[in-house]
Design an enzyme around this catalytic site. Structure first.
Site, PDB file in Angstrom:
ATOM      1  CD  GLU A  95      -2.197  -0.409  13.155  1.00 47.24           C
ATOM      2  OE1 GLU A  95      -0.963  -0.510  13.153  1.00 47.24           O
ATOM      3  OE2 GLU A  95      -2.889  -0.581  14.170  1.00 47.24           O
ATOM      4  CE  LYS A 148     -10.480   6.649  -0.110  1.00 47.39           C
ATOM      5  NZ  LYS A 148      -9.492   6.272  -1.114  1.00 47.39           N
ATOM      6  CB  CYS A 174       3.451  -0.825   7.082  1.00 50.61           C
ATOM      7  SG  CYS A 174       2.765  -2.353   7.711  1.00 50.61           S
ATOM      8  CD  GLU A 221       6.663   4.083   5.176  1.00 51.96           C
ATOM      9  OE1 GLU A 221       5.859   5.025   5.091  1.00 51.96           O
ATOM     10  OE2 GLU A 221       6.369   2.979   5.661  1.00 51.96           O
TER      11      GLU A 221
HETATM   12  P1  NAD Z   1      -1.932   7.231   2.029  1.00 49.08           P
HETATM   13  O1  NAD Z   1      -1.852   7.766   3.386  1.00 49.08           O
HETATM   14  O2  NAD Z   1      -1.584   8.080   0.891  1.00 49.08           O
HETATM   15  O3  NAD Z   1      -3.392   6.662   1.725  1.00 49.08           O
HETATM   16  C1  NAD Z   1      -4.041   5.736   2.573  1.00 49.08           C
HETATM   17  C2  NAD Z   1      -5.530   5.857   2.382  1.00 49.08           C
HETATM   18  O4  NAD Z   1      -5.938   7.141   2.836  1.00 49.08           O
HETATM   19  C3  NAD Z   1      -5.988   5.757   0.929  1.00 49.08           C
HETATM   20  O5  NAD Z   1      -7.225   5.075   0.886  1.00 49.08           O
HETATM   21  C4  NAD Z   1      -6.183   7.202   0.550  1.00 49.08           C
HETATM   22  O6  NAD Z   1      -7.124   7.367  -0.493  1.00 49.08           O
HETATM   23  C5  NAD Z   1      -6.710   7.782   1.836  1.00 49.08           C
HETATM   24  N1  NAD Z   1      -6.526   9.227   2.003  1.00 49.08           N
HETATM   25  C6  NAD Z   1      -5.606  10.044   1.434  1.00 49.08           C
HETATM   26  N2  NAD Z   1      -5.771  11.307   1.856  1.00 49.08           N
HETATM   27  C7  NAD Z   1      -6.796  11.294   2.733  1.00 49.08           C
HETATM   28  C8  NAD Z   1      -7.426  12.290   3.539  1.00 49.08           C
HETATM   29  N3  NAD Z   1      -7.030  13.557   3.517  1.00 49.08           N
HETATM   30  N4  NAD Z   1      -8.436  11.913   4.336  1.00 49.08           N
HETATM   31  C9  NAD Z   1      -8.836  10.641   4.400  1.00 49.08           C
HETATM   32  N5  NAD Z   1      -8.291   9.654   3.655  1.00 49.08           N
HETATM   33  C10 NAD Z   1      -7.281   9.980   2.832  1.00 49.08           C
HETATM   34  O7  NAD Z   1      -1.020   5.939   2.096  1.00 49.08           O
HETATM   35  P2  NAD Z   1      -0.631   5.010   0.900  1.00 49.08           P
HETATM   36  O8  NAD Z   1       0.390   5.716   0.104  1.00 49.08           O
HETATM   37  O9  NAD Z   1      -1.874   4.486   0.238  1.00 49.08           O
HETATM   38  O10 NAD Z   1       0.019   3.768   1.672  1.00 49.08           O
HETATM   39  C11 NAD Z   1       1.326   3.721   2.047  1.00 49.08           C
HETATM   40  C12 NAD Z   1       1.490   4.053   3.510  1.00 49.08           C
HETATM   41  O11 NAD Z   1       0.715   3.183   4.317  1.00 49.08           O
HETATM   42  C13 NAD Z   1       2.913   3.870   3.979  1.00 49.08           C
HETATM   43  O12 NAD Z   1       3.309   4.963   4.768  1.00 49.08           O
HETATM   44  C14 NAD Z   1       2.855   2.617   4.823  1.00 49.08           C
HETATM   45  O13 NAD Z   1       3.839   2.508   5.798  1.00 49.08           O
HETATM   46  C15 NAD Z   1       1.493   2.708   5.405  1.00 49.08           C
HETATM   47  N6  NAD Z   1       1.046   1.391   5.850  1.00 49.08           N
HETATM   48  C16 NAD Z   1       1.004   1.128   7.208  1.00 49.08           C
HETATM   49  C17 NAD Z   1       0.633  -0.127   7.661  1.00 49.08           C
HETATM   50  C18 NAD Z   1       0.599  -0.437   9.135  1.00 49.08           C
HETATM   51  O14 NAD Z   1      -0.015  -1.424   9.521  1.00 49.08           O
HETATM   52  N7  NAD Z   1       1.215   0.362   9.990  1.00 49.08           N
HETATM   53  C19 NAD Z   1       0.284  -1.125   6.747  1.00 49.08           C
HETATM   54  C20 NAD Z   1       0.361  -0.832   5.397  1.00 49.08           C
HETATM   55  C21 NAD Z   1       0.723   0.438   4.956  1.00 49.08           C
END
Ligand code: NAD
Length: 501
Positions: A274, A199, A308, A405
């Site tokens: 992550e 997804k 991240c 963040e």
């Molecule tokens: P997000 O949590 O909003 O979304 C991530 C994914 O989850 C997307 O595909 C989204 O559609 C999906 N999603 C959203 N709500 C959901 C739910 N209720 N159930 C299942 N899936 C759902 O994050 P974002 O805004 O897309 O990305 C930014 C975040 O990702 C930041 O906090 C960043 O630090 C983190 N990140 C972490 C790493 C790591 O390796 N630790 C790497 C990259 C990004």
């Protein structure tokens, strides 16, 4: 100015015509629309132009994708390791052959400068497939001496372990570095013999669709990878709750990570998370400033801070504080903002209007709380979602801008006097994803790397990635690791066998 589609590579235009018309679900080897016919727009964040329509998968599509993965997984797991390795390597070769098109797609959908995808992230994705091609042929159990003493006369009890794939994996990924983060899930899962439902993030679905085409071309059997695009709270949540999914491999925000963890309870899915970070960059008084100043600037401004492990908290020894902070502010001012496809662009827009408004909100509240914007601190540009590279000073450790963040080009700078003080400040965070320490001293390097609570500590560098190096966080930055042998482990179960022979 709207995007000039005629200026794009022919391959990119053909891809958009093929897959960005709402027919982008890959289920059991077939491309199709959502059963409901629903779609949503995906935009170029630099111009606001619509790139195309992406299918919004509903519960029926999620069910079909999980069922296809379930059926395919058994055969895939039975495929000999060298064959799994061959296909993974072939995927890497095809990614390499199409790298310019992939970089263009990623820039259009995400906004990042072309060089970031072309020279850093997509090579990183390619290396994931090559590394895990090797790992597919490196899966081992143990033989175990046991002390069981009630075996029948003349018999022995032998015991050993075997490794088996976890099964069907839901890979849910964010929008900041779509291809490489997707590869970090797919490559180890496939090496282990798992099948997947992927997804992608709703803001950046396109490169996942092109990757999926490439994986089909590389000979991945139907159903081993299924792609369902859609909104997080709908498609993502339905997938995370699905009772026939064995594991969720999630990368995203800490808040969504919590929701995913709740959803996993339905059938005790395995979960790796992550999540977010607020990583410190620490400049010690003995640092080489020719390295440290551009290093800490790049740690936050690379990919517009949408990383991240971005070094978003800067701690500088008081004796060099003004020199370093001024140097970083000058670096920030020198960055050329623009459309990622323009050759001289060093920083693109943030991914979406929603995200730009979120970043602006942090900046407004920081100003309201008394922080100073040494440079930047605002939206810019007539179109698109550009934020000026920002250095924030005059902060206190309890301020939101220091603790939360932001996920944008926003660096918060503070001075310190003693090593103990900066170690305590670095650790004073709910997050524990990464840190960098800038020092020429061996003792500083060892002490800091051991006392800072984080999944990765870099010395005199930041954001050095390699598929062999595990990445992930402690505290609220997550569970488990991507990359490295540790990632492969997380897609494998242990089975113990005990036999009287
Ligand atoms: P997000 O949590 O909003 O979304 C991530 C994914 O989850 C997307 O595909 C989204 O559609 C999906 N999603 C959203 N709500 C959901 C739910 N209720 N159930 C299942 N899936 C759902 O994050 P974002 O805004 O897309 O990305 C930014 C975040 O990702 C930041 O906090 C960043 O630090 C983190 N990140 C972490 C790493 C790591 O390796 N630790 C790497 C990259 C990004």
């Amino acid at each position: 100015m709207p995007l000039d589609f005629a200026s794009l590579r022919p391959a990119t235009r053909e891809f958009l015509a093929r897959r960005a018309r709402g027919e982008g679900l890959l289920i059991d080897g077939e491309w199709r629309k959502a059963a409901s016919g629903n779609t949503f727009a995906t935009l170029d964040p630099a111009t606001g132009s619509e790139l195309g329509q992406v299918a919004a998968a509903g519960a029926d599509d999620v069910n079909d994708a999980v069922a296809a993965a379930r059926a395919a997984q058994v055969k895939w797991a039975a495929t000999i390791p060298v064959e799994r390795a061959r296909i993974l390597w072939k995927i890497a070769d095809l990614l390499e052959a199409n790298i310019d098109e992939l970089a263009e797609i990623e820039t259009l959908d995400q906004g990042k400068p072309l060089f970031v995808g072309r020279w850093a992230e997509i090579p990183g994705a390619i290396n994931q497939f090559r590394f895990f091609a090797g790992q597919a042929m490196n899966i081992e159990g143990n033989t175990i001496e046991n002390s069981i003493n009630y075996q029948p006369e003349g018999k022995q009890v032998r015991s050993w372990t075997v490794r088996e794939p976890v099964g069907v994996v839901a890979a849910i990924v964010p929008w900041n570095s779509p291809l490489v983060l997707t590869a970090m899930k797919l490559a180890p899962a496939l090496a282990a013999g798992c099948a997947l439902v992927l997804k992608p993030a709703e803001d950046t679905s396109l490169s996942a669709l092109r990757l999926a085409e490439i994986m089909v071309e590389a000979g991945l059997p139907a159903g081993v990878l299924n792609v369902i695009t859609g909104l997080g709270g709908e498609t993502g949540a339905t997938l995370a709750q699905h009772k026939d999914v064995d594991k969720i491999a999630f990368t995203g925000s800490t808040a969504t990570g919590r929701a995913v963890l709740d959803a996993a309870k339905t059938n005790f899915k395995r979960v790796t998370l992550e999540l977010g970070g607020k990583s410190p960059s620490i400049v010690m008084p003995d640092a080489n400033l020719d390295l440290a100043i551009p290093g800490v600037a790049n740690a936050i401004y690379f990919n517009g801070g949408q990383v991240c492990i971005a070094g978003s908290r800067l701690y500088v020894h008081r004796s060099i504080h003004d020199q370093v902070v001024e140097g970083v502010a000058n670096y920030a001012k020198s960055l050329k903002l623009g459309h990622g496809l323009e050759a001289d662009t060093q920083m693109g827009p943030v991914v979406s209007l929603r995200h730009a408004e979120r970043v602006e909100g942090f900046l407004q509240r920081a100003k309201g709380a008394g922080a100073t914007m040494l440079t930047g601190g605002e939206r810019t540009g007539e179109a698109g979602t550009f934020i000026t590279p920002t250095v924030v000073t005059d902060v206190t450790p309890d301020m939101e801008i220091v603790r939360e963040e932001v996920f944008g080009p926003v660096l918060v700078a503070q001075a310190f006097d003693e090593p103990e003080e900066v170690i305590a400040a670095a650790n004073d965070s709910e997050y524990g994803l990464a840190a960098s320490v800038w020092t020429e001293g061996l003792s500083n390097a060892h002490r800091m790397s051991s006392e800072i609570k984080a999944g990765t500590v870099w010395i005199n560098c930041h954001a050095m990635y390699d598929p062999a190096l595990a990445i992930g966080g402690v505290k609220q930055s997550g569970w488990g690791r991507d990359s490295g042998k540790q990632a492969l482990e997380s897609y494998l179960e242990w089975k113990t066998v005990c036999a009287v022979v």
